[in-house]
Enzyme design. Structure first.
Site, PDB file in Angstrom:
ATOM      1  N   LYS A  58      10.329   0.163  -5.548  1.00  0.00           N
ATOM      2  CA  LYS A  58       9.122  -0.297  -4.697  1.00  0.00           C
ATOM      3  C   LYS A  58       9.342  -0.190  -3.436  1.00  0.00           C
ATOM      4  O   LYS A  58      10.645  -0.434  -3.222  1.00  0.00           O
ATOM      5  CB  LYS A  58       8.687  -1.761  -5.536  1.00  0.00           C
ATOM      6  N   GLU A  85       1.312 -16.561   2.065  1.00  0.00           N
ATOM      7  CA  GLU A  85       2.315 -16.404   1.211  1.00  0.00           C
ATOM      8  C   GLU A  85       3.487 -17.372   1.843  1.00  0.00           C
ATOM      9  O   GLU A  85       3.742 -17.202   2.762  1.00  0.00           O
ATOM     10  CB  GLU A  85       2.943 -14.916   1.163  1.00  0.00           C
ATOM     11  N   GLU A 144       4.074  -4.487 -10.018  1.00  0.00           N
ATOM     12  CA  GLU A 144       4.233  -4.892  -8.682  1.00  0.00           C
ATOM     13  C   GLU A 144       4.706  -6.197  -8.550  1.00  0.00           C
ATOM     14  O   GLU A 144       5.684  -6.668  -7.725  1.00  0.00           O
ATOM     15  CB  GLU A 144       3.405  -4.291  -7.795  1.00  0.00           C
ATOM     16  N   GLU A 199      -6.582  -0.707   1.289  1.00  0.00           N
ATOM     17  CA  GLU A 199      -6.097  -1.946   1.151  1.00  0.00           C
ATOM     18  C   GLU A 199      -5.550  -2.627   2.682  1.00  0.00           C
ATOM     19  O   GLU A 199      -5.998  -3.768   2.976  1.00  0.00           O
ATOM     20  CB  GLU A 199      -4.804  -2.030   0.222  1.00  0.00           C
ATOM     21  N   LYS A 229      -6.729  -5.853   4.824  1.00  0.00           N
ATOM     22  CA  LYS A 229      -6.211  -6.721   5.078  1.00  0.00           C
ATOM     23  C   LYS A 229      -6.243  -7.097   6.670  1.00  0.00           C
ATOM     24  O   LYS A 229      -6.221  -8.427   6.915  1.00  0.00           O
ATOM     25  CB  LYS A 229      -4.477  -6.554   4.722  1.00  0.00           C
TER      26      LYS A 229
END
Length: 433
Positions: free
Chosen positions: A185, A235, A279, A412, A416
């Site tokens: 990734k 986060e 993911e 995406e 964001k």
């Protein structure tokens, strides 16, 4: 009496009574307490001492705000040792590439439960008269507040470090590397810069973000008056209370829609989408692997949704019982940057990003927070921007794994970035840049 006036009076009296002598501690900390007042941001807007720091924790109402600098550290080891020796908290963090900066502020405000606690720090190793004067000078501004202002002005796109075509080429390059076995990734990011007619006030901008971007950490860090880093991040890097550490894997994204039924359907799809679930697991696995040497026990919770204003994410909560000799230096070094903002394997992903992205991330996808003797908490500095006069540079990233579609990843990151730029200009709310 006004709460700020109350804090000023208590701290002034203590500082006036302070006499340095051979028995004085190296660092003097003068404490004051007042009733709650509405917000720290109008106070921060009125201050002219730097660095400036603000952190509104994601869970609960605790807020930290600070100005000035008494001590600073560019090593997490030195920061850890200072906290341990003096039993005092430090503010700061690490850039994406692990350049660290922590500081003991001149004035620290903390909102806890039903009160505001203020601390004034004085370094008794410095020239006593000069240090006292510096403390008094900073203290004089403690009483000041400046009203917040509406943002309301148009923003013009002036630069994207990668346009749609180049971004898709980056994603194809990442997918090729993943298929060849070089990566599992990688998290690619873009930087988009807008220009406004009038200068932007960073505190006003963050206040607007706080109103709209719920369920986030809200942070601001300015080392000088020319450039401010800020954002509203969903986060957590980690929160530590004693030897118990709480962290999370936040990865996998779907859109939010004004239609609640459609948003729920997208969330259900996200919870069962093989690419996004994989993911997220890669991130959780990476965190646990990196912390395993410092842990007595690790627990990973079931997958859940983290809904935000523009997007929703997959999240796994992770609880860790740390070994008694584990420090915040160990935790920061082991976790940051997580696979949620870099990739796996970590070093291979970072090398890929260095050879692909055409800008320096600096504080984007870094971490900011506080390190104390009994507790610490750090957020991951995504959904963030730099403000310089009438320019705002906004960052957004997307995790690339096998199965990623370049154009969907572009959509995406655009979505964001919209979470911040739409605060200036609502026309960006439902359109691509």
């Amino acid at each position: 009496m006004d709460p700020l006036q109350t804090l000023y009076q208590q701290l002034s009296e203590q500082l006036n009574a302070h006499q340095k002598n051979n028995n004085s501690p190296i660092i003097s900390a003068f404490h004051a307490k007042s009733a709650l007042f509405d917000d720290f941001l109008p106070w921060l807007k009125a201050q002219n001492s730097y660095p400036q720091f603000y952190l509104h924790l994601r869970d609960g109402s605790q807020k930290w705000a600070a100005i000035g600098e008494v001590r600073s550290f560019v090593s997490t080891i030195d920061a850890r040792d200072f906290v341990k020796q003096f039993n005092l908290p430090l503010l700061g963090g690490l850039t994406f590439d692990k350049q660290s900066y922590f500081f003991l502020p001149r004035i620290l405000l903390i909102r806890q439960e039903n009160a505001v606690h203020a601390t004034l720090f004085v370094d008794n190793q410095n020239d006593s008269e000069a240090e006292r004067q510096a403390a008094f000078n900073t203290l004089e501004t403690l009483k000041k507040q400046t009203a917040l202002s509406e943002l309301g002005q148009p923003a013009e796109l002036v630069e994207q470090r990668a346009d749609q075509t180049q971004w898709c080429e980056w994603v194809e390059k990442a997918l090729s590397t993943i298929r060849s076995g070089g990566l599992n990734k990688v998290v690619l990011a873009n930087r988009t810069t807008f220009k406004t007619v009038n200068p932007l006030n960073a505190v006003d901008f963050l206040a607007e973000s706080e109103k709209h971007n719920k369920g986030c950490y809200h942070f601001l860090f300015a080392q000088n008056a020319e450039r401010t880093f800020l954002g509203s991040s969903p986060e957590r890097l980690y929160a530590r209370h004693g030897n118990r550490l709480e962290t999370e894997a936040l990865a996998g994204t779907a859109l939010m829609n004004e239609n609640s039924g459609q948003s729920q359907a997208l969330g259900d799809w996200l919870l069962h989408d093989e690419k996004n679930v994989r993911e997220n697991w890669l991130v959780a696995e990476g965190i646990c692997h990196n912390l395993n040497q410092f842990a007595n026990h690790i627990k990973i919770d079931e997958l859940e949704l983290k809904p935000l204003r523009q997007v929703q994410h997959l999240r796994r909560h992770i609880s860790i019982e740390l070994k008694s000799d584990c420090s915040d230096h160990d935790c920061l070094t082991a976790i940051h940057p997580t696979a949620a903002v870099s990739g796996l394997p970590q070093q291979a992903a970072i090398r890929f990003l260095q050879n692909t992205e055409n800008f320096d991330r600096t504080w984007y996808a870094g971490t900011l927070g506080f390190m104390g003797p009994d507790s610490a908490e750090f957020c991951v500095t995504i959904r963030s921007a730099f403000i310089e006069q009438n320019k705002i540079s906004i960052f957004a990233g997307a995790g690339i794994v096998e199965g990623s579609v370049p154009l969907l990843e572009w959509q995406e990151i655009e979505r964001k970035a919209t979470g911040l730029i739409s605060l200036l200009n609502p026309k960006f709310e439902n359109t691509e840049h």
